[in-house]
Structure formats: C-alpha cells, structure tokens
Scaffold this motif. Structure first.
Motif, PDB file in Angstrom:
ATOM      1  N   ARG A   1      51.720  59.144  80.305  1.00  0.00           N
ATOM      2  CA  ARG A   1      51.675  58.878  81.729  1.00  0.00           C
ATOM      3  C   ARG A   1      52.607  60.016  82.113  1.00  0.00           C
ATOM      4  O   ARG A   1      53.882  59.941  82.277  1.00  0.00           O
ATOM      5  CB  ARG A   1      51.955  57.578  82.300  1.00  0.00           C
ATOM      6  CG  ARG A   1      50.794  56.640  81.904  1.00  0.00           C
ATOM      7  CD  ARG A   1      50.774  55.486  82.698  1.00  0.00           C
ATOM      8  NE  ARG A   1      49.987  54.337  82.257  1.00  0.00           N
ATOM      9  CZ  ARG A   1      48.744  54.138  82.652  1.00  0.00           C
ATOM     10  NH1 ARG A   1      48.396  54.677  83.936  1.00  0.00           N
ATOM     11  NH2 ARG A   1      47.874  53.221  82.394  1.00  0.00           N
ATOM     12  N   THR A   2      51.953  60.881  83.215  1.00  0.00           N
ATOM     13  CA  THR A   2      52.880  61.856  83.738  1.00  0.00           C
ATOM     14  C   THR A   2      52.712  61.831  85.375  1.00  0.00           C
ATOM     15  O   THR A   2      51.747  61.475  85.877  1.00  0.00           O
ATOM     16  CB  THR A   2      52.254  63.434  83.243  1.00  0.00           C
ATOM     17  OG1 THR A   2      52.582  63.224  81.897  1.00  0.00           O
ATOM     18  CG2 THR A   2      53.180  64.544  83.574  1.00  0.00           C
TER      19      THR A   2
ATOM     20  N   TYR B   1      57.290  57.829  84.890  1.00  0.00           N
ATOM     21  CA  TYR B   1      56.452  58.547  84.127  1.00  0.00           C
ATOM     22  C   TYR B   1      57.140  59.894  83.672  1.00  0.00           C
ATOM     23  O   TYR B   1      58.376  60.292  84.399  1.00  0.00           O
ATOM     24  CB  TYR B   1      55.428  58.902  85.176  1.00  0.00           C
ATOM     25  CG  TYR B   1      54.431  57.743  85.757  1.00  0.00           C
ATOM     26  CD1 TYR B   1      54.430  56.500  85.061  1.00  0.00           C
ATOM     27  CD2 TYR B   1      54.027  57.996  87.047  1.00  0.00           C
ATOM     28  CE1 TYR B   1      53.772  55.620  85.797  1.00  0.00           C
ATOM     29  CE2 TYR B   1      53.337  56.805  87.415  1.00  0.00           C
ATOM     30  CZ  TYR B   1      52.954  55.651  86.833  1.00  0.00           C
ATOM     31  OH  TYR B   1      52.366  54.438  87.382  1.00  0.00           O
TER      32      TYR B   1
ATOM     33  N   SER C   1      45.748  63.892  75.759  1.00  0.00           N
ATOM     34  CA  SER C   1      46.110  62.888  76.479  1.00  0.00           C
ATOM     35  C   SER C   1      46.590  61.844  75.372  1.00  0.00           C
ATOM     36  O   SER C   1      45.914  62.076  74.120  1.00  0.00           O
ATOM     37  CB  SER C   1      45.202  62.194  77.401  1.00  0.00           C
ATOM     38  OG  SER C   1      45.490  60.998  77.691  1.00  0.00           O
TER      39      SER C   1
ATOM     40  N   TYR D   1      51.461  53.382  91.904  1.00  0.00           N
ATOM     41  CA  TYR D   1      51.866  54.715  91.203  1.00  0.00           C
ATOM     42  C   TYR D   1      53.486  54.844  91.401  1.00  0.00           C
ATOM     43  O   TYR D   1      54.139  54.834  92.296  1.00  0.00           O
ATOM     44  CB  TYR D   1      51.337  56.224  92.247  1.00  0.00           C
ATOM     45  CG  TYR D   1      51.609  57.139  91.833  1.00  0.00           C
ATOM     46  CD1 TYR D   1      51.262  57.801  90.374  1.00  0.00           C
ATOM     47  CD2 TYR D   1      52.773  57.976  92.646  1.00  0.00           C
ATOM     48  CE1 TYR D   1      51.589  58.967  90.211  1.00  0.00           C
ATOM     49  CE2 TYR D   1      52.788  59.365  92.207  1.00  0.00           C
ATOM     50  CZ  TYR D   1      52.496  59.800  90.999  1.00  0.00           C
ATOM     51  OH  TYR D   1      52.877  61.098  90.637  1.00  0.00           O
TER      52      TYR D   1
ATOM     53  N   GLN E   1      47.423  61.098  87.826  1.00  0.00           N
ATOM     54  CA  GLN E   1      47.963  60.087  87.527  1.00  0.00           C
ATOM     55  C   GLN E   1      47.851  59.070  88.822  1.00  0.00           C
ATOM     56  O   GLN E   1      47.540  57.694  88.473  1.00  0.00           O
ATOM     57  CB  GLN E   1      49.371  59.930  86.950  1.00  0.00           C
ATOM     58  CG  GLN E   1      50.101  58.696  86.543  1.00  0.00           C
ATOM     59  CD  GLN E   1      49.496  58.193  85.450  1.00  0.00           C
ATOM     60  OE1 GLN E   1      48.748  57.135  85.353  1.00  0.00           O
ATOM     61  NE2 GLN E   1      48.943  59.062  84.141  1.00  0.00           N
ATOM     62  N   ARG E   2      48.176  59.513  89.805  1.00  0.00           N
ATOM     63  CA  ARG E   2      47.979  58.677  90.932  1.00  0.00           C
ATOM     64  C   ARG E   2      46.375  58.206  91.125  1.00  0.00           C
ATOM     65  O   ARG E   2      46.237  57.020  91.561  1.00  0.00           O
ATOM     66  CB  ARG E   2      48.455  59.640  92.448  1.00  0.00           C
ATOM     67  CG  ARG E   2      48.503  58.857  93.632  1.00  0.00           C
ATOM     68  CD  ARG E   2      48.567  59.817  94.931  1.00  0.00           C
ATOM     69  NE  ARG E   2      49.684  60.690  94.497  1.00  0.00           N
ATOM     70  CZ  ARG E   2      50.913  60.401  94.935  1.00  0.00           C
ATOM     71  NH1 ARG E   2      51.283  59.099  95.702  1.00  0.00           N
ATOM     72  NH2 ARG E   2      51.804  61.231  94.779  1.00  0.00           N
TER      73      ARG E   2
ATOM     74  N   VAL F   1      44.350  57.722  88.731  1.00  0.00           N
ATOM     75  CA  VAL F   1      44.270  56.788  87.558  1.00  0.00           C
ATOM     76  C   VAL F   1      44.707  55.298  87.835  1.00  0.00           C
ATOM     77  O   VAL F   1      44.102  54.579  87.955  1.00  0.00           O
ATOM     78  CB  VAL F   1      44.789  57.247  86.545  1.00  0.00           C
ATOM     79  CG1 VAL F   1      44.922  56.167  85.285  1.00  0.00           C
ATOM     80  CG2 VAL F   1      43.987  58.378  85.668  1.00  0.00           C
ATOM     81  N   ARG F   2      46.068  55.286  88.605  1.00  0.00           N
ATOM     82  CA  ARG F   2      46.604  54.175  89.198  1.00  0.00           C
ATOM     83  C   ARG F   2      45.704  53.327  90.274  1.00  0.00           C
ATOM     84  O   ARG F   2      45.816  52.149  90.157  1.00  0.00           O
ATOM     85  CB  ARG F   2      47.995  54.347  89.320  1.00  0.00           C
ATOM     86  CG  ARG F   2      48.888  54.858  88.414  1.00  0.00           C
ATOM     87  CD  ARG F   2      49.008  53.874  87.259  1.00  0.00           C
ATOM     88  NE  ARG F   2      49.694  52.563  87.613  1.00  0.00           N
ATOM     89  CZ  ARG F   2      49.458  51.451  87.292  1.00  0.00           C
ATOM     90  NH1 ARG F   2      48.443  51.353  86.325  1.00  0.00           N
ATOM     91  NH2 ARG F   2      50.056  50.462  87.531  1.00  0.00           N
TER      92      ARG F   2
END
Length: 228
Positions: free
Chosen positions: A175-176, A197, A130, A192, A181-182, A184-185
C-alpha cells in the motif's frame, strides 16, 4: 557531448510516476504519459524539457497512432493502472474489461511497439505491479487477475528478450500513499492513512536502484512493503 539515456514513464501525472519523473529528470531525457489534460499541463510546466504524451491506455489499439518513433529507448516503466474492487459475484464484465485493457493489454502493446527501440539500447523494462499480483484476496478479483497477468507478461518478456540484452524487472509495492490508494480505501470503506503507507518517493528510489544494477546482475522481482 554524450547523449543522455531516454526513459518513458506511463502514469507520470501523479503518485509513483510523478516521483519517478522527478528522480530521473537529472539523468535522463524524459517521455511522460498521462490522460488528464490538466495534469499533463502541470507536467509540461514542471518538466519543460520532457516530451509529454497524452495516451489513453484504455484504448490499446490506438497507442500506435499516438506514439512517436524512437530509435532507442533505455528505460520503459509501466506504472499506470486502475484498481476497481469487487467480488466475482458482483463485478460486471465492463469492469473486468477495462481493468485488463489498462493493466495488461496496454503494457503489452506499448512494449511491443517499443521493443525495437529497447533492443537497440539494450534497455530495461520495469513493470510496477502490486502485492495483489502475488496474492489474490477476496473482493480483489479483477485487479489481482490483471496483476497476475502482468507478472506473466513480464516473465515471458524476460525469457524472450534476455539474449538481446533487454532486462525486465517486476516491482511489487504494498500500500502506497497515492490517489489510487485513496480510491481503494474508499471502496473498502476504510480511512486513508498515508502515514502508514509507503511513500511514492520510496518506491521511486527502489526502482532507481533496480535501474542502477550492474549489467552482470539482474533483479527480476522486487517486493516493497511498508516498514510498520
């Protein structure tokens, strides 16, 4: 008839891992791992010729009992991981513990268990790291620490195994657009926005390019950033 190379992908039930499975399916015999029974069933349906394994990476000590033997393994892609955000002041020990077990200890143990098979095939190990494995931001301490440690694991392994023909690459996606990632946001309290991304398929294609590098060259570290 020439046998096809074998690739093992962790965290293959979604995101980058699933795109890797789709990209490799035409050229490799697949061994795909995950934890969710429902998602593993979906993998078996989409990849009927693959070996699908239920591996709980939060329990590294149990991996040996649940891993079948391999005579040779051409590709090992450590893709699975967890991301729990929090400040040092507010993050309890159990979060640090699980993050390290899943993101560092499990890849280390899985690599150890598969090392003879990787040596036999002169295989390639890819660590999906990452951007947090290169720069630690406030609130990202546990995750970044695990990814810095994962980089150290990859660097040490590369130096130890290069004389045996084992190649090691670390890929650092930004960010992917994945479920991680959803999550994380949500933790960051932001929206999101998958359109801004990197697509998981783009990261998978980058990893395929890494795997196709000729034997006289090695991509040791590859950073992948959103184009906008």
């Amino acid at each position: 008839m020439t046998s096809r190379p074998t690739a093992l992908v962790t965290g293959a039930t979604g995101g980058i891992g699933l795109e890797l499975a789709r990209s490799l399916a035409s050229t490799h015999d697949l061994v795909l791992t995950g934890r969710s029974d429902q998602k593993l069933a979906a993998l078996r349906a989409e990849f009927p010729n693959a070996r699908v394994l239920a591996l709980d990476l939060s329990r590294p000590a149990d991996l040996a009992a649940n891993l079948p033997p391999f005579e040779a393994l051409d590709v090992l892609i450590h893709n699975a991981g967890v991301a729990e955000l929090g400040t040092v002041a507010e993050t309890p020990a159990d979060v640090w513990d699980e993050t390290m077990r899943v993101n560092v200890l499990a890849p280390a143990e899985l690599t150890r268990l598969l090392l003879q098979a990787l040596r036999a095939a002169r295989g390639h190990v890819v660590f999906v790291n990452s951007g947090a494995g290169l720069n630690a931001s406030p609130g990202w301490g546990p995750y970044a620490a695990s990814k810095f440690a994962l980089k150290a694991l990859a660097d040490a392994l590369r130096g130890e195994e290069s004389s045996r023909g084992v190649r090691v690459t670390t890929v650092y996606p930004g960010r992917t657009a994945t479920d991680m990632q959803r999550h994380v946001r949500q933790q960051e309290g932001g929206a999101y926005q998958p359109d801004v991304y990197i697509r998981p398929s783009s990261v998978a294609r980058t990893i395929l390019a890494v795997l196709s590098t000729p034997r006289d060259a090695l991509l040791t570290d590859v950073t992948v950033r959103p184009s906008e």
